[in-house]
Design a protein around this motif. Structure first.
Motif, PDB file in Angstrom:
ATOM      1  N   THR A  82     -12.672 -25.433  21.178  1.00 13.78           N
ATOM      2  CA  THR A  82     -11.799 -25.062  22.287  1.00 13.78           C
ATOM      3  C   THR A  82     -10.342 -25.232  21.877  1.00 13.78           C
ATOM      4  O   THR A  82      -9.982 -26.208  21.231  1.00 13.78           O
ATOM      5  N   ALA A  83      -9.512 -24.249  22.263  1.00 14.89           N
ATOM      6  CA  ALA A  83      -8.078 -24.327  21.936  1.00 14.89           C
ATOM      7  C   ALA A  83      -7.278 -24.506  23.222  1.00 14.89           C
ATOM      8  O   ALA A  83      -7.523 -23.819  24.218  1.00 14.89           O
ATOM      9  N   TYR A  84      -6.323 -25.420  23.196  1.00  9.92           N
ATOM     10  CA  TYR A  84      -5.446 -25.629  24.358  1.00  9.92           C
ATOM     11  C   TYR A  84      -4.041 -25.085  24.084  1.00  9.92           C
ATOM     12  O   TYR A  84      -3.200 -25.066  24.965  1.00  9.92           O
TER      13      TYR A  84
ATOM     14  N   THR B 230      -8.927 -25.607   8.081  1.00 11.06           N
ATOM     15  CA  THR B 230      -7.609 -25.854   7.475  1.00 11.06           C
ATOM     16  C   THR B 230      -7.766 -26.571   6.138  1.00 11.06           C
ATOM     17  O   THR B 230      -7.098 -26.242   5.147  1.00 11.06           O
ATOM     18  N   THR B 231      -8.678 -27.546   6.085  1.00 11.79           N
ATOM     19  CA  THR B 231      -8.953 -28.255   4.823  1.00 11.79           C
ATOM     20  C   THR B 231      -9.365 -27.251   3.750  1.00 11.79           C
ATOM     21  O   THR B 231      -8.871 -27.279   2.618  1.00 11.79           O
ATOM     22  N   LEU B 232     -10.270 -26.351   4.131  1.00 15.80           N
ATOM     23  CA  LEU B 232     -10.781 -25.371   3.172  1.00 15.80           C
ATOM     24  C   LEU B 232      -9.679 -24.397   2.749  1.00 15.80           C
ATOM     25  O   LEU B 232      -9.510 -24.108   1.556  1.00 15.80           O
ATOM     26  N   ALA B 233      -8.919 -23.909   3.742  1.00 13.44           N
ATOM     27  CA  ALA B 233      -7.872 -22.926   3.434  1.00 13.44           C
ATOM     28  C   ALA B 233      -6.858 -23.526   2.454  1.00 13.44           C
ATOM     29  O   ALA B 233      -6.437 -22.865   1.504  1.00 13.44           O
TER      30      ALA B 233
ATOM     31  N   ARG C  11      -3.919 -16.450  13.125  1.00 14.66           N
ATOM     32  CA  ARG C  11      -3.376 -17.209  14.245  1.00 14.66           C
ATOM     33  C   ARG C  11      -4.400 -18.184  14.864  1.00 14.66           C
ATOM     34  O   ARG C  11      -4.057 -19.278  15.287  1.00 14.66           O
ATOM     35  N   GLY C  12      -5.642 -17.771  14.871  1.00 13.48           N
ATOM     36  CA  GLY C  12      -6.684 -18.630  15.427  1.00 13.48           C
ATOM     37  C   GLY C  12      -7.253 -19.598  14.402  1.00 13.48           C
ATOM     38  O   GLY C  12      -8.222 -20.306  14.695  1.00 13.48           O
ATOM     39  N   GLY C  13      -6.669 -19.610  13.195  1.00 14.41           N
ATOM     40  CA  GLY C  13      -7.150 -20.521  12.153  1.00 14.41           C
ATOM     41  C   GLY C  13      -8.288 -19.950  11.332  1.00 14.41           C
ATOM     42  O   GLY C  13      -8.842 -20.625  10.454  1.00 14.41           O
ATOM     43  N   ARG C  14      -8.656 -18.685  11.594  1.00 13.20           N
ATOM     44  CA  ARG C  14      -9.758 -18.079  10.837  1.00 13.20           C
ATOM     45  C   ARG C  14      -9.325 -17.799   9.401  1.00 13.20           C
ATOM     46  O   ARG C  14      -8.146 -17.580   9.127  1.00 13.20           O
ATOM     47  N   ILE C  15     -10.320 -17.748   8.513  1.00 11.61           N
ATOM     48  CA  ILE C  15     -10.026 -17.513   7.096  1.00 11.61           C
ATOM     49  C   ILE C  15     -10.373 -16.063   6.740  1.00 11.61           C
ATOM     50  O   ILE C  15     -11.522 -15.634   6.932  1.00 11.61           O
ATOM     51  N   PRO C  16      -9.394 -15.314   6.221  1.00 15.39           N
ATOM     52  CA  PRO C  16      -9.679 -13.918   5.854  1.00 15.39           C
ATOM     53  C   PRO C  16     -10.654 -13.846   4.675  1.00 15.39           C
ATOM     54  O   PRO C  16     -10.548 -14.637   3.735  1.00 15.39           O
ATOM     55  N   VAL C  17     -11.589 -12.919   4.764  1.00 19.41           N
ATOM     56  CA  VAL C  17     -12.566 -12.771   3.684  1.00 19.41           C
ATOM     57  C   VAL C  17     -12.576 -11.339   3.168  1.00 19.41           C
ATOM     58  O   VAL C  17     -12.137 -10.414   3.858  1.00 19.41           O
ATOM     59  N   ALA C  18     -13.099 -11.176   1.951  1.00 16.44           N
ATOM     60  CA  ALA C  18     -13.221  -9.840   1.348  1.00 16.44           C
ATOM     61  C   ALA C  18     -14.488  -9.168   1.878  1.00 16.44           C
ATOM     62  O   ALA C  18     -15.248  -9.769   2.643  1.00 16.44           O
ATOM     63  N   ALA C  19     -14.715  -7.938   1.429  1.00 11.07           N
ATOM     64  CA  ALA C  19     -15.844  -7.148   1.959  1.00 11.07           C
ATOM     65  C   ALA C  19     -17.204  -7.815   1.715  1.00 11.07           C
ATOM     66  O   ALA C  19     -18.146  -7.614   2.474  1.00 11.07           O
TER      67      ALA C  19
ATOM     68  N   VAL D 293     -17.187 -17.340   3.629  1.00 15.89           N
ATOM     69  CA  VAL D 293     -16.943 -17.826   4.998  1.00 15.89           C
ATOM     70  C   VAL D 293     -17.513 -16.772   5.932  1.00 15.89           C
ATOM     71  O   VAL D 293     -17.250 -15.577   5.772  1.00 15.89           O
ATOM     72  N   CYS D 294     -18.329 -17.176   6.879  1.00 16.86           N
ATOM     73  CA  CYS D 294     -18.862 -16.174   7.804  1.00 16.86           C
ATOM     74  C   CYS D 294     -18.979 -16.723   9.216  1.00 16.86           C
ATOM     75  O   CYS D 294     -18.752 -17.904   9.472  1.00 16.86           O
ATOM     76  N   GLY D 295     -19.288 -15.808  10.136  1.00 16.44           N
ATOM     77  CA  GLY D 295     -19.353 -16.187  11.544  1.00 16.44           C
ATOM     78  C   GLY D 295     -17.955 -16.259  12.139  1.00 16.44           C
ATOM     79  O   GLY D 295     -16.992 -15.695  11.623  1.00 16.44           O
ATOM     80  N   ASP D 296     -17.838 -17.000  13.241  1.00 12.93           N
ATOM     81  CA  ASP D 296     -16.582 -17.074  13.996  1.00 12.93           C
ATOM     82  C   ASP D 296     -15.395 -17.516  13.151  1.00 12.93           C
ATOM     83  O   ASP D 296     -14.251 -17.166  13.444  1.00 12.93           O
ATOM     84  N   MET D 297     -15.657 -18.329  12.125  1.00 17.00           N
ATOM     85  CA  MET D 297     -14.557 -18.918  11.346  1.00 17.00           C
ATOM     86  C   MET D 297     -13.909 -17.934  10.383  1.00 17.00           C
ATOM     87  O   MET D 297     -12.866 -18.207   9.802  1.00 17.00           O
TER      88      MET D 297
END
Ligand SMILES: Cc1cc2nc3c(=O)[nH]c(=O)nc-3n(C[C@H](O)[C@H](O)[C@H](O)COP(=O)(O)OP(=O)(O)OC[C@H]3O[C@@H](n4cnc5c(N)ncnc54)[C@H](O)[C@@H]3O)c2cc1C
Length: 436
Positions: A115-117, A280-283, A292-300, A312-316
Motif C-alpha cells: 500500500t502506498a500513502y 529498491t535494494t535490487l534496483a 514512479r511506483g518503484g517498479r523495475i523496468p525489464v526487457a522483452a 523481475v515479473c508480476g506487479d513489481m
C-alpha cells in the motif's frame, strides 16, 4: 537434490512466483522459493475475508502443500533483504531476525507491491490498506469492532462516528470493500443488535476521479455506480482525502479546494500501491532505474537489462505499461520460467513475453458484478455468474474452491457471515480492540 544443476531462486510465492516454479517443475534445475509468508494468497478475494465472508484459510494455500509434488523445489520462509549481484548471493532474514545466504544461478524476483500513502505516511496508523492477509484481518477487526462499539455507546454523535465507514479510492478494491460493508450492515447484522440498527451504517466512497472504476468502460462504471447507489453507498467524486485521524476523515474537493470533515472511526485506504522495499535494494544493486511506483523496468524476456540471470515479473516489474493484475503476473511468471528452462537447455535466443489479455472483473454487490474482456462487457446477474466462475477457477486448491462455493451458497441462502471472530488479543494491545 543434485548440486551440479543450475540453482533458481524465486522471491515471492504470489501469482508470478508460483507460476514460475510450476513451469520449472520438471526441468533440470534446483528451485528455492522464498516468501515472507507460508501461504500463497489469492488477493482478489481479500475483501471477502476482510468483511467476514471467507476465512483466511479459504483465500490462501500453504506453499509447501501446493508444491508437495515438486521434487526439485525447496520452500523457505524468509524475507529477501540484500543481494550481492557479483557473488550471485541473496541475503534472507529468518522470522527470528537471524539471516543466511542463498546462492543462485538465476534469480526471479516477484515480490509484488504494498500500500502506498504517497507523502501521507501518517495516515497509515488510522487507515489500513489491503494488500496482505494481516491487512484483511486488521480491517475485519476494525469493521466488526465498530458495530460492537456503537452498540454500547449512548452519545448519538459518537455512535454515528462508529457507524461511519470511509473508503478512500474508487478502484475495484475500494468499490468492493464499500459494497461489502453495506451488505454486512444491511444483511448479515440485520437482526443481531439491540441498541443500534446496523443498516444505518454510513459508507462513504471517496474518489479523486470523475467516475468509479476508471479502468472499466464508462457503461460498466455507470452500471456499478447505480448498484452502489441502490446499496446505499455514498459516493463522493472529485475529492482527495487530505486528512485521516482516529475519529475523522477530511476531504478536499479538487475543483475548488472546499474541505469537508466527516466524523468516522473507520477509514480504509485503497488509493494506490508502490513496490515493496526489496525493489529498491535490487534496483540499486543492479543499477536499474525504478519507475514512479518503484517498479523495475525489464526487457522483452523479462530479465533486467544488462543482467540476463535476473528476472523481475508480476506487479513489481514495468513492461510496456501492462497493468498490475493477476493475469499479467501469472503469464509473466510462466514466461520467466520458460526462458530459464530454454537457456539451461542451451537455447541462446530468448523469446519475448507476449501478454494475452483475458479481461478484468469486479464484484459490486450480491448478484451484480462487471466483467470486461475485449469487446465483451457483462454486468448485473450475468456479470456476477461470470465473475464467480473466473474466481473459483483461479483460486488455488480443490478444497478452497469447494469450500468457497459452499460458503457463497450458504451466505446467499441465509445472509449470515461466520468469519467475524475478534478478541481483545494480546494484553499489550488490549486497549486497541479495534486493531490499530
Ligand atoms: C485487494 C486486491 C484485489 C485484487 N483484485 C484483483 C482482481 O480482481 N483481478 C486481478 O487480475 N488482479 C487483482 N488484484 C491484483 C493481483 O492480486 C496482483 O496483480 C497479483 O497478486 C500480483 O502478483 P505478484 O506475484 O506480482 O505479487 P503478489 O501476489 O503480491 O506476491 C508477492 C509475494 O512476495 C512476497 N514478498 C514480498 N516481499 C518479499 C521479500 N522481501 N522476501 C520474500 N518474499 C517477499 C509476498 O509475501 C507475496 O507473497 C488485486 C489485488 C489486491 C490487493
Amino acid at each position: 537434490m543434485a548440486t551440479s544443476r543450475p540453482r533458481v531462486v524465486v522471491i515471492g510465492a504470489g501469482f508470478a512466483g508460483m507460476h514460475c516454479v510450476r513451469r520449472l517443475k520438471n526441468e533440470p534445475v534446483d528451485v528455492t522459493v522464498v516468501d515472507r509468508g507460508t501461504s500463497h494468497l489469492f488477493q482478489p478475494l481479500l475483501y471477502q475475508c476482510a468483511t467476514g465472508l471467507l476465512s483466511e484459510g479459504a483465500i490462501s494455500s500453504p506453499v509447501r502443500h501446493l508444491t508437495r509434488r515438486h521434487k526439485n523445489l525447496d520452500v523457505v520462509l524468509g524475507e529477501a533483504s540484500a543481494i550481492d549481484v557479483d557473488a550471485r548471493e541473496l541475503t534472507v532474514d529468518r522470522i527470528d531476525g537471524s539471516s543466511f545466504h542463498l546462492a543462485y544461478d538465476y534469480l526471479v524476483v516477484a515480490a509484488g507491491m504494498r500500500t502506498a500513502y504517497r507523502g501521507n505516511e501518517d495516515f497509515a496508523a488510522h487507515a489500513p490498506g489491503m494488500k496482505t492477509l494481516d491487512d484483511a484481518l486488521s480491517i475485519r477487526r476494525k469493521i466488526m469492532a465498530a458495530f460492537e462499539m456503537a452498540e454500547t455507546i449512548t452519545d448519538p454523535d459518537e455512535q454515528r462516528s462508529w457507524l461511519t465507514f470511509a473508503v478512500a479510492g474508487g478502484g475495484p478494491t475500494g468499490v468492493e470493500l464499500a459494497g461489502q460493508i453495506r451488505e454486512v450492515a444491511t444483511l448479515a447484522l440485520e437482526r443481531e443488535f439491540d441498541a443500534i440498527d446496523p443498516a444505518q451504517a454510513r459508507v462513504l466512497l471517496l474518489h479523486g476521479g470523475d467516475r468509479v472504476l476508471p479502468s472499466f468502460s464508462a457503461r460498466l462504471s455507470a452500471s456499478a455506480q447505480r448498484t452502489l447507489d441502490e446499496l446505499g453507498v455514498e459516493t463522493h467524486l472529485g475529492v482527495h482525502v487530505t486528512g485521516v485521524g482516529e475519529d475523522h476523515v477530511e476531504t478536499t474537493r479538487k475543483a475548488d479546494g472546499d474541505k469537508q470533515t466527516y466524523p468516522a472511526r473507520t477509514t480504509l485506504w485503497t488509493t494506490g500501491v508502490e513496490a515493496v522495499p526489496f525493489a529498491t535494494t535490487l534496483a540499486r544493486a543492479l543499477g536499474a532505474e525504478q519507475d514512479r511506483g518503484g517498479r523495475i523496468p525489464v526487457a522483452a524476456d523479462l530479465s533486467v537489462p544488462g543482467h540476463p540471470d535476473v528476472f523481475v515479473c508480476g506487479d513489481m516489474s514495468s513492461y510496456r505499461d501492462l497493468p498490475g493484475v493477476a493475469e499479467v503476473a501469472m503469464q509473466g511468471g510462466r514466461h520467466a520460467g520458460a526462458v530459464i528452462a530454454e537457456t539451461v537447455a542451451g537455447q541462446t535466443d530468448r523469446s519475448p513475453f507476449k501478454y494475452r489479455d483475458l479481461g478484468t472483473a469486479a464484484y459490486i454487490a450480491r448478484r451484480h458484478a462487471i466483467v470486461q474482456s475485449g469487446p465483451l462487457q457483462l454486468s448485473g446477474f450475468l456479470g456476477w455468474v461470470a465473475w464467480g466462475v473466473i474466481h473459483i477457477a483461479f483460486l488455488a486448491g480443490v478444497r478452497n474452491r469447494m469450500g468457497t462455493v459452499m460458503t457463497w451458497g450458504a451466505t446467499l441462502l441465509t445472509d449470515s457471515r461466520r468469519e467475524r471472530a475478534i478478541t481483545y488479543g494480546d494484553p499489550e494491545t488490549a486497549r486497541q480492540p479495534y486493531g490499530q
